[in-house]
Design an enzyme around this catalytic site. Structure first.
Site, PDB file in Angstrom:
ATOM      1  N   GLU A  46       0.914  -1.580   0.045  1.00 26.77           N
ATOM      2  CA  GLU A  46      -0.053  -0.063   0.036  1.00 26.77           C
ATOM      3  C   GLU A  46       0.974   1.220   0.360  1.00 26.77           C
ATOM      4  OE1 GLU A  46      -3.035   0.085  -1.311  1.00 26.77           O
ATOM      5  OE2 GLU A  46      -3.984  -2.015   0.575  1.00 26.77           O
ATOM      6  N   ASN A  50       1.042   4.187  -2.981  1.00 28.57           N
ATOM      7  CA  ASN A  50       0.586   5.797  -2.687  1.00 28.57           C
ATOM      8  C   ASN A  50       2.071   6.377  -3.669  1.00 28.57           C
ATOM      9  OD1 ASN A  50      -1.292   5.579  -1.361  1.00 28.57           O
ATOM     10  ND2 ASN A  50      -0.286   5.999   0.978  1.00 28.57           N
ATOM     11  N   ARG A 104      -9.971   3.157  -7.804  1.00 27.74           N
ATOM     12  CA  ARG A 104      -9.447   3.608  -6.462  1.00 27.74           C
ATOM     13  C   ARG A 104     -10.166   3.768  -5.851  1.00 27.74           C
ATOM     14  NH1 ARG A 104      -4.187   2.940  -7.589  1.00 27.74           N
ATOM     15  NH2 ARG A 104      -2.949   3.902 -10.177  1.00 27.74           N
TER      16      ARG A 104
END
Lengths: 172, 102
Positions: A46, A50, A104
């Protein structure tokens, strides 16, 4: 045990699997359970996503991953030098995403917080973002306690184990 | 990531295998959408995750995207063979309200 690792790579999506698998391999010395290892891999994935998507939207930039193994915990920092986050409380809200059109979910930070023992994020717009996380491995701690048991109870089972080991060795 | 569509008993089974993340998602979307478009007459669709070795929140976006596409054809969707790790990610998103587990 104190051990460290630093990994620096460009924010290419192809590096995501390599980065999370490398962190998982570093964790092996802490004797994590498979579920704990999976939590770490997911949280790392994750954070790297980002970096790829938000920190460097116009092309790859540097991602630095710092890991430290300390007692039964993994400390990890994932650092970028990209765009930064202007409103961190907003970014931490579940389902909040600036890129709705790209399918997303907006769950990245929520998952990092839920899957790791400690989580914090520091960011300066225009300078970059640092995500700091810690994962306490329960089994790693339990094993340390186990290792102390024979010292308290010196004879008995240990001689039996030694005999069994000798038997197995003889059988070969 | 591999995506294979198979029809059985008027049900489109979409088998996912490998790792679903930022890197593999674009290809997985294309393959899944092609399978959906080619089988738009099916009565329902089932995503089978038995071959998924890793999945992060990309999986949530992927499934919601396919759910929307299926809905346009009036096809309800379900999930099966979700392992512990994938379940942990999916449960957080509340996606089972849209795509229930069989």
């Amino acid at each position: 045990m104190n051990n460290r690792m630093t990994l620096e790579l460009p924010s290419l999506s192809a590096n995501g699997p390599f980065a999370r698998d490398t962190v998982a391999a570093f964790c092996a010395q802490l004797d994590p359970s498979l579920d704990e290892l999976s939590d770490v891999k997911t949280a790392v994935s994750e954070a790297i996503t980002n970096c790829i998507v938000h920190a460097y939207p116009d092309g790859p930039g540097t991602v630095r991953i710092e890991c430290a193994a300390e007692k039964s915990a993994l400390h990890i920092r994932i650092i970028d030098y990209g765009r930064g986050i202007a409103d961190i409380p907003r970014a931490l809200e579940p389902f909040y995403t600036t890129l709705e059109s790209e399918e997303r979910s907006g769950m990245g930070f929520t998952i990092m917080q839920a899957f790791m023992t400690d989580f914090s994020v520091y960011s300066e717009p225009g300078k970059g973002t640092t995500v700091s996380m810690r994962k306490e491995f329960l089994r790693g701690g339990a094993r340390e306690e186990d290792a102390q048991l024979p010292a308290e109870d010196a004879d008995g089972p240990d001689t039996e184990t030694a005999a069994a080991v000798t038997k197995v060795a003889d059988a070969r | 990531m591999q995506v294979v569509g198979k029809v059985s008993d008027n049900t489109l089974y979409i088998f996912l295998s490998g790792e679903l993340d930022e890197h593999s998602a674009p290809g997985a979307r294309k393959m899944a959408d092609a399978a959906i478009d080619a089988n738009a007459a099916c009565e329902r669709a089932v995503f089978d995750l038995s071959g998924v070795r890793f999945m992060d929140s990309t999986g949530i976006g992927f499934l919601v995207g396919r759910y929307k596409r299926l809905r346009r054809y009036g096809i309800p969707a379900a999930l099966q063979s979700v392992d512990f790790a994938a379940d942990k990610v999916l449960a957080m998103s509340g996606i089972y309200a849209l795509i229930p587990k069989l």
